[in-house]
Every structure is written in C-alpha cells, then in structure tokens.
Design a protein around this motif. Structure first.
Motif, PDB file in Angstrom:
ATOM      1  N   ASP A 114      -2.053   9.696  -6.361  1.00 17.58           N
ATOM      2  CA  ASP A 114      -3.214   8.994  -5.819  1.00 17.58           C
ATOM      3  C   ASP A 114      -4.504   9.674  -6.271  1.00 17.58           C
ATOM      4  OD1 ASP A 114      -1.520   7.293  -4.553  1.00 17.58           O
ATOM      5  OD2 ASP A 114      -1.747   8.173  -2.567  1.00 17.58           O
TER       6      ASP A 114
ATOM      7  N   TYR B  16       0.860  -1.178   0.000  1.00 22.14           N
ATOM      8  CA  TYR B  16       0.000   0.000   0.000  1.00 22.14           C
ATOM      9  C   TYR B  16       0.900   1.232   0.000  1.00 22.14           C
ATOM     10  CZ  TYR B  16      -3.447  -3.475   1.284  1.00 22.14           C
ATOM     11  OH  TYR B  16      -4.251  -4.590   1.288  1.00 22.14           O
TER      12      TYR B  16
ATOM     13  N   ARG C  59       1.454   5.595  -0.834  1.00 24.47           N
ATOM     14  CA  ARG C  59       0.918   6.938  -1.045  1.00 24.47           C
ATOM     15  C   ARG C  59       1.848   7.657  -2.012  1.00 24.47           C
ATOM     16  NH1 ARG C  59      -3.566   8.396   1.791  1.00 24.47           N
ATOM     17  NH2 ARG C  59      -3.709   9.525  -0.171  1.00 24.47           N
TER      18      ARG C  59
ATOM     19  N   THR D   5      -7.540   8.847  -4.924  1.00 28.40           N
ATOM     20  CA  THR D   5      -8.481   8.882  -3.806  1.00 28.40           C
ATOM     21  C   THR D   5      -7.705   9.131  -2.518  1.00 28.40           C
ATOM     22  OG1 THR D   5      -8.352   6.528  -3.230  1.00 28.40           O
ATOM     23  CG2 THR D   5      -9.853   7.143  -5.023  1.00 28.40           C
ATOM     24  N   GLU D   6      -8.443   9.187  -1.419  1.00 27.98           N
ATOM     25  CA  GLU D   6      -7.810   9.377  -0.118  1.00 27.98           C
ATOM     26  C   GLU D   6      -7.189   8.086   0.407  1.00 27.98           C
ATOM     27  OE1 GLU D   6      -7.414  12.255   1.549  1.00 27.98           O
ATOM     28  OE2 GLU D   6      -8.216  13.184  -0.262  1.00 27.98           O
ATOM     29  N   GLN D   7      -7.476   6.982  -0.260  1.00 25.96           N
ATOM     30  CA  GLN D   7      -6.959   5.689   0.175  1.00 25.96           C
ATOM     31  C   GLN D   7      -5.616   5.394  -0.497  1.00 25.96           C
ATOM     32  OE1 GLN D   7      -8.471   3.967   2.617  1.00 25.96           O
ATOM     33  NE2 GLN D   7      -9.860   5.731   2.649  1.00 25.96           N
ATOM     34  N   PRO D   8      -4.729   4.673   0.192  1.00 24.95           N
ATOM     35  CA  PRO D   8      -3.456   4.300  -0.427  1.00 24.95           C
ATOM     36  C   PRO D   8      -3.672   3.454  -1.679  1.00 24.95           C
ATOM     37  CG  PRO D   8      -3.403   3.898   1.943  1.00 24.95           C
ATOM     38  CD  PRO D   8      -4.826   4.210   1.593  1.00 24.95           C
ATOM     39  N   THR D   9      -2.742   3.563  -2.605  1.00 29.89           N
ATOM     40  CA  THR D   9      -2.786   2.754  -3.821  1.00 29.89           C
ATOM     41  C   THR D   9      -2.342   1.332  -3.506  1.00 29.89           C
ATOM     42  OG1 THR D   9      -2.303   4.695  -5.178  1.00 29.89           O
ATOM     43  CG2 THR D   9      -1.891   2.541  -6.167  1.00 29.89           C
ATOM     44  N   LYS D  10      -3.117   0.364  -3.980  1.00 25.83           N
ATOM     45  CA  LYS D  10      -2.837  -1.051  -3.726  1.00 25.83           C
ATOM     46  C   LYS D  10      -1.993  -1.606  -4.868  1.00 25.83           C
ATOM     47  CE  LYS D  10      -5.371  -5.292  -2.530  1.00 25.83           C
ATOM     48  NZ  LYS D  10      -6.732  -5.868  -2.363  1.00 25.83           N
TER      49      LYS D  10
END
Length: 277
Positions: free
Chosen positions: A101, A95, A97, A103-108
């Motif tokens: 990015d 995961y 950052r 979105t606010e979520q980390p990139t998988k």
C-alpha cells in the motif's frame, strides 16, 4: 508462523535470487497457521464465473460482518497475502490492505485483481487448537527441515562472498532487493520462532521446556543479526550498500555467526523432541 512450522525454515533461489523462494506461501503453511489459530482455511482460486463471483462476494460480506476478513493473495501483483477489509457489492468494489500500500487508505480493486494469480482464503472458526500437539508437530517439522535450512544459509553466505557475481551493476537493484527481502523474512521468521517456543515451553515440564527455551534464545540471536544489518523498507541506500563488497562481506560474517546459532537451535530442538511426551 510458529504453529505452521514456517518460522523455522530457510530457503533460497540461488540462481534468480528471488525472495519469493523464502516466503511461506505454500498451502501446508496456510493450513497449519489456520489450525494453530483455531481456524480452518478455505481457499478459492480463479477463474471466477458469474455464479462463483456472486458466491465469493456473499462470503466476503459474511466474513467481514463476522470480523474475520478473508486473506487474498496476488491482488496488486506480488504474490504475498493481504487482507480484504471492505466490499461494496453493487459494483462490486473490494478494499484491501497489503504490504505494498502506498497510502494509509486501503487499495481499491475490482475483479481484474483476481483474474491472474488472485486467490481468496476464507477463514472459518473451528474448535480450540490442541496447543501441545501443534507444538510437537512444529518441533518435528523444524528438526526435519534443519539440514535443508542450514544448506540454504550456507549457499547465501557463499554467494555474498562471491564478488564476481555482483559486478554487473545493471542488476544490482534487483539483487539488493532480493537480499534485503530475504534478510527481512529471516528476521521475521526467527522472531516468530523464538516467540512461539517461549510461549509453548510451559506446556512441557522438565528438560523439554528448557530445551525449547534454549532454542528460542538461539533463534533470537539469528533475528538480531539480521536486524543489525538492516530490515524494513527498501530504498536506494540499501541498494548502494549492497554494491559495496565490504558491506556484503560484513553481512556474510553476520550470517555465518547466525548459522552457528541456527545449529545450536536445531540441537536444542532435537533434545526437546526426544523428551516430549
């Protein structure tokens, strides 16, 4: 960026207009930045065989537990650094950052993200940095690269005023992005330079400290000029403005004034270097 010296530089790819040329991604900058923060950088680059993959995952988990997340470069395509903020060792899944990015979520991510240009940099704690020595080295580097930085800005100004260069609208988006990214980098670098010099001036009594403050003020004016024209997220409106010759000339005028402030900063840094003990 101040401790590494990158905050004081400027570079340009005059042919391709690629902003990566202006980005502080070299190994010397990485190692200098790590030293300035009391760390030691340990880069690991692909290809990763199975044994190396296991070692990398183990080190990632250790780094995350120690709350010193590793840096990672090129994970989502562009060569900028991001942070690995999580790791699931079962798959494994990473995961990250990054600046890109959506979105606010980390990139998988999985191992394929590291296959081509992916690079992991582990940061190991080292002894407390010698702040005075780091400041002297940064000033030395700024003075040494002053002429090259001035030339880069002068080339940038001339290119902006070359209207014939920008008549091909098919490449306008790429050109506008390059200009915008370079301007954002310039603002970030000079903001960092001003902050670094203001915080280190107390290490040097008398005239060197005053000269460092004078240089900081000049770099602040450069950052202000870039911010006035516009930095931050890139969008269609930015590309449209770049196509306007009047906008490019206005930006060239701002950049020309900034070049004057750059030269004032270089003069102040030369004076500071001469008086440092």
């Amino acid at each position: 960026m101040g401790a590494s010296g990158a905050a004081f530089t400027a570079a340009i790819d005059v042919d391709a207009w690629d902003p990566i040329a202006a980005a502080p991604l070299d190994d010397a900058t990485l190692q200098g930045a790590a030293r300035g923060s009391g760390m030691r950088a340990d880069p690991v680059a692909p290809p990763f065989d199975d044994e190396m993959k296991a070692l990398v995952v183990d080190r990632m988990l250790e780094a995350l537990e120690a709350k010193v997340p590793p840096l990672a470069r090129g994970l989502v395509g562009p060569s900028e650094y991001g942070l690995v903020v999580g790791c699931d060792e079962e798959t494994p899944t990473f995961y990250a950052r990054t600046y890109f990015d959506k979105t606010e979520q980390p990139t998988k991510l999985d191992w394929s993200a590291f296959a081509k240009d992916g690079r992991v940099v582990f940061l190991d704690r080292a002894g407390a940095p010698d702040r005075a020595a780091i400041a002297r080295a940064a000033v030395e580097g700024a003075v040494a690269t002053a002429e090259a930085s001035d030339r880069a800005l002068a080339i940038w100004i001339a290119a902006l005023r070359d209207d014939a260069r920008w008549t091909d609208t098919r490449h306008a988006g790429a050109a506008a992005f390059g200009d915008h990214a370079m301007r954002t980098l310039l603002a970030d670098k000079r903001t960092a330079a001003a902050s670094f010099l203001r915080t280190t001036r107390a290490l040097f009594a008398g005239s060197p400290g005053a000269d460092l403050l004078r240089a900081a003020e000049s770099y602040g004016y450069v950052a202000d000029a870039a911010k006035k024209v516009g930095i931050g997220p890139f969008g269609a409106s930015v590309a449209t403005r770049f196509l306007d010759a009047g906008h490019r000339r206005s930006w060239a005028k701002q950049l020309e004034a900034a070049l004057g402030h750059e030269r004032d900063a270089h003069e102040a840094l030369r004076a500071a270097r001469a008086g440092m003990r």
